[in-house]
Design a protein around this motif. Structure first.
Motif, PDB file in Angstrom:
ATOM      1  N   ASP A   1       0.847  -1.199   0.000  1.00  0.00           N
ATOM      2  CA  ASP A   1       0.000   0.000   0.000  1.00  0.00           C
ATOM      3  C   ASP A   1       0.881   1.247   0.000  1.00  0.00           C
ATOM      4  OD1 ASP A   1      -2.170  -1.648   0.070  1.00  0.00           O
ATOM      5  OD2 ASP A   1      -2.542  -1.420   2.204  1.00  0.00           O
ATOM      6  N   LYS A   2       0.690   2.069  -1.008  1.00  0.00           N
ATOM      7  CA  LYS A   2       1.466   3.314  -1.162  1.00  0.00           C
ATOM      8  C   LYS A   2       0.531   4.487  -0.870  1.00  0.00           C
ATOM      9  CE  LYS A   2       4.279   5.622  -4.733  1.00  0.00           C
ATOM     10  NZ  LYS A   2       4.755   5.478  -6.142  1.00  0.00           N
ATOM     11  N   SER A   3       0.852   5.274   0.125  1.00  0.00           N
ATOM     12  CA  SER A   3      -0.045   6.375   0.508  1.00  0.00           C
ATOM     13  C   SER A   3       0.703   7.702   0.513  1.00  0.00           C
ATOM     14  CB  SER A   3      -0.659   6.120   1.885  1.00  0.00           C
ATOM     15  OG  SER A   3       0.338   6.043   2.883  1.00  0.00           O
ATOM     16  N   THR A   4      -0.031   8.755   0.200  1.00  0.00           N
ATOM     17  CA  THR A   4       0.537  10.096   0.179  1.00  0.00           C
ATOM     18  C   THR A   4      -0.576  11.107   0.397  1.00  0.00           C
ATOM     19  OG1 THR A   4       1.939  11.619  -1.106  1.00  0.00           O
ATOM     20  CG2 THR A   4       0.269  10.395  -2.325  1.00  0.00           C
ATOM     21  N   SER A   5      -0.236  12.377   0.383  1.00  0.00           N
ATOM     22  CA  SER A   5      -1.239  13.437   0.482  1.00  0.00           C
ATOM     23  C   SER A   5      -0.860  14.567  -0.470  1.00  0.00           C
ATOM     24  CB  SER A   5      -1.331  13.976   1.916  1.00  0.00           C
ATOM     25  OG  SER A   5      -0.083  14.461   2.364  1.00  0.00           O
ATOM     26  N   VAL A   6      -1.867  15.332  -0.858  1.00  0.00           N
ATOM     27  CA  VAL A   6      -1.655  16.438  -1.786  1.00  0.00           C
ATOM     28  C   VAL A   6      -2.712  17.499  -1.526  1.00  0.00           C
ATOM     29  CG1 VAL A   6      -3.124  15.458  -3.597  1.00  0.00           C
ATOM     30  CG2 VAL A   6      -1.262  16.998  -4.235  1.00  0.00           C
ATOM     31  N   GLN A   7      -2.374  18.720  -1.784  1.00  0.00           N
ATOM     32  CA  GLN A   7      -3.331  19.805  -1.569  1.00  0.00           C
ATOM     33  C   GLN A   7      -4.163  20.041  -2.820  1.00  0.00           C
ATOM     34  OE1 GLN A   7      -1.504  23.531  -0.528  1.00  0.00           O
ATOM     35  NE2 GLN A   7      -3.396  24.441   0.187  1.00  0.00           N
ATOM     36  N   ASN A   8      -5.482  19.899  -2.663  1.00  0.00           N
ATOM     37  CA  ASN A   8      -6.442  20.258  -3.705  1.00  0.00           C
ATOM     38  C   ASN A   8      -6.309  19.403  -4.964  1.00  0.00           C
ATOM     39  OD1 ASN A   8      -8.571  21.677  -4.806  1.00  0.00           O
ATOM     40  ND2 ASN A   8      -7.304  23.348  -5.568  1.00  0.00           N
ATOM     41  N   ILE A   9      -6.958  18.247  -4.957  1.00  0.00           N
ATOM     42  CA  ILE A   9      -6.963  17.366  -6.124  1.00  0.00           C
ATOM     43  C   ILE A   9      -7.907  17.924  -7.190  1.00  0.00           C
ATOM     44  CG2 ILE A   9      -7.579  15.058  -6.967  1.00  0.00           C
ATOM     45  CD1 ILE A   9      -6.728  13.934  -4.304  1.00  0.00           C
ATOM     46  N   VAL A  10      -7.340  18.226  -8.355  1.00  0.00           N
ATOM     47  CA  VAL A  10      -8.131  18.733  -9.492  1.00  0.00           C
ATOM     48  C   VAL A  10      -7.633  18.039 -10.756  1.00  0.00           C
ATOM     49  CG1 VAL A  10      -8.636  21.000  -8.493  1.00  0.00           C
ATOM     50  CG2 VAL A  10      -6.530  20.668  -9.797  1.00  0.00           C
ATOM     51  N   PRO A  11      -8.503  17.885 -11.764  1.00  0.00           N
ATOM     52  CA  PRO A  11      -8.076  17.221 -13.003  1.00  0.00           C
ATOM     53  C   PRO A  11      -7.180  18.120 -13.851  1.00  0.00           C
ATOM     54  CG  PRO A  11     -10.337  17.972 -13.194  1.00  0.00           C
ATOM     55  CD  PRO A  11      -9.930  18.221 -11.769  1.00  0.00           C
TER      56      PRO A  11
END
Length: 311
Positions: free
Chosen positions: A15-25
């Motif tokens: 399982d590879k997990s991360t975070s990011v600010q504001n997911i947009v296409p």
């Protein structure tokens, strides 16, 4: 004396997990440094059991570079493992948290089908494992194109050896396991409805469905997970319902596996069914407090255990 436990994971993952600010296409997203953890139903149960002071043998399939990484991750946690080599690459899962909304996005990939030789190798390894475990936990999904009957073969083999089998899976695999008969079954309300041919179940129907499964000899204990509303345990003699305290939910990854581990830890210590349900709910709730794909911290389980309410 503690009972011995074996967990079986036929479709493990890294399982590879991360975070990011504001997911947009259509935009390049700058993610935080990823975290890698071993995943898959039975593997998570073994990882959680270790935190509860219960040793277990974790049997799983592993192939390719991802399979090698999976073995390394588990050795770092000092788990007792039995890795069965396969030709295909062990799958990955990808989990991303949008820090703007705190919403979690989970992407799961399928595992590849086993060859006929690999199936025989798995069954042969099961036959040769010694000593025979007191409890066997078969948990998680099946790889693509592996028939549900394969779960039935495993359940049947261990029942013949005298092991008590705990199953936490879904779909046809769950139905097949039930046909063979298990010691403990942990469906959610939707899975239980599907097992008895219904689209959904009211609370009274829930009781009837669980008790019907027990009366038919398909399970000794049925624990129905109700999410934030806790869980209900059914046996031939009683029904116990408990609810967890309110916690801040950060992730639900691994919560069901942690619940199974909590229950198995009580079985291994020969505790009561009330202790079993209380520990299961405490472990599941504690894992929802962890970020990403992390499991519970023992101190949170200890605190929540005393806060679980019996209805």
């Amino acid at each position: 004396m503690k009972k011995s436990v074996l967990t079986i994971t036929l479709n493990p993952s890294v399982d590879k997990s991360t975070s990011v600010q504001n997911i947009v296409p259509e935009k390049k997203l700058r993610c935080d440094t990823p975290k890698y953890e071993a995943g898959g139903g039975g593997i998570n149960v073994s990882r959680a059991l270790k935190r509860l002071g219960i040793s277990s043998n974790s049997l799983f399939t592993a192939g390719g570079k991802t399979g090698n990484m999976l073995e390394v991750l588990l050795k770092q946690e000092e788990l007792d493992i039995t890795a069965i080599p396969i030709s295909s690459e062990t799958r990955e899962n990808f989990i991303v948290v949008d820090t703007t909304s705190n919403q979690q996005y989970r992407f799961g990939f399928p595992g590849e089908a086993f060859t006929a030789e690999e199936k025989e190798n798995i069954l042969g390894t099961v036959d040769q494992l010694n000593p025979i475990p007191d409890f066997v936990v078969i948990s998680g999904s099946l790889p693509k194109d592996v028939p549900a009957d394969f779960i039935g073969l495993l359940v049947n083999k261990y029942k013949a050896k005298g092991s008590k089998v705990i199953v936490d899976t879904s779909g046809d695999a769950l139905k097949v396991a039930l046909e063979e008969g298990v010691y403990l079954l942990k469906p959610n309300a939707g899975e239980l409805a599907a097992l008895v041919g219904k689209e959904e179940l009211a609370s009274t129907d829930l009781d009837h469905a669980a008790q019907q499964i027990i009366a038919q000899g398909q399970a000794v204990l049925v624990v129905v997970s109700l999410g934030a509303q806790g869980a209900v345990l059914y046996s031939a003699a009683e029904k116990i319902q408990m609810v967890p305290p309110l916690v801040k939910i950060r992730s639900t990854v691994g919560a069901g596996d942690s619940m199974v581990a909590g229950m198995v830890s009580i079985l291994a210590r020969e505790g009561t069914v009330e202790e079993l349900l209380r520990m299961g709910i405490a472990c599941g709730s504690a894992t929802t407090m962890a970020e990403g794909t992390a499991l519970f911290q023992k101190k949170d389980v200890d605190r929540l255990y005393d806060e679980v309410r019996k209805l």
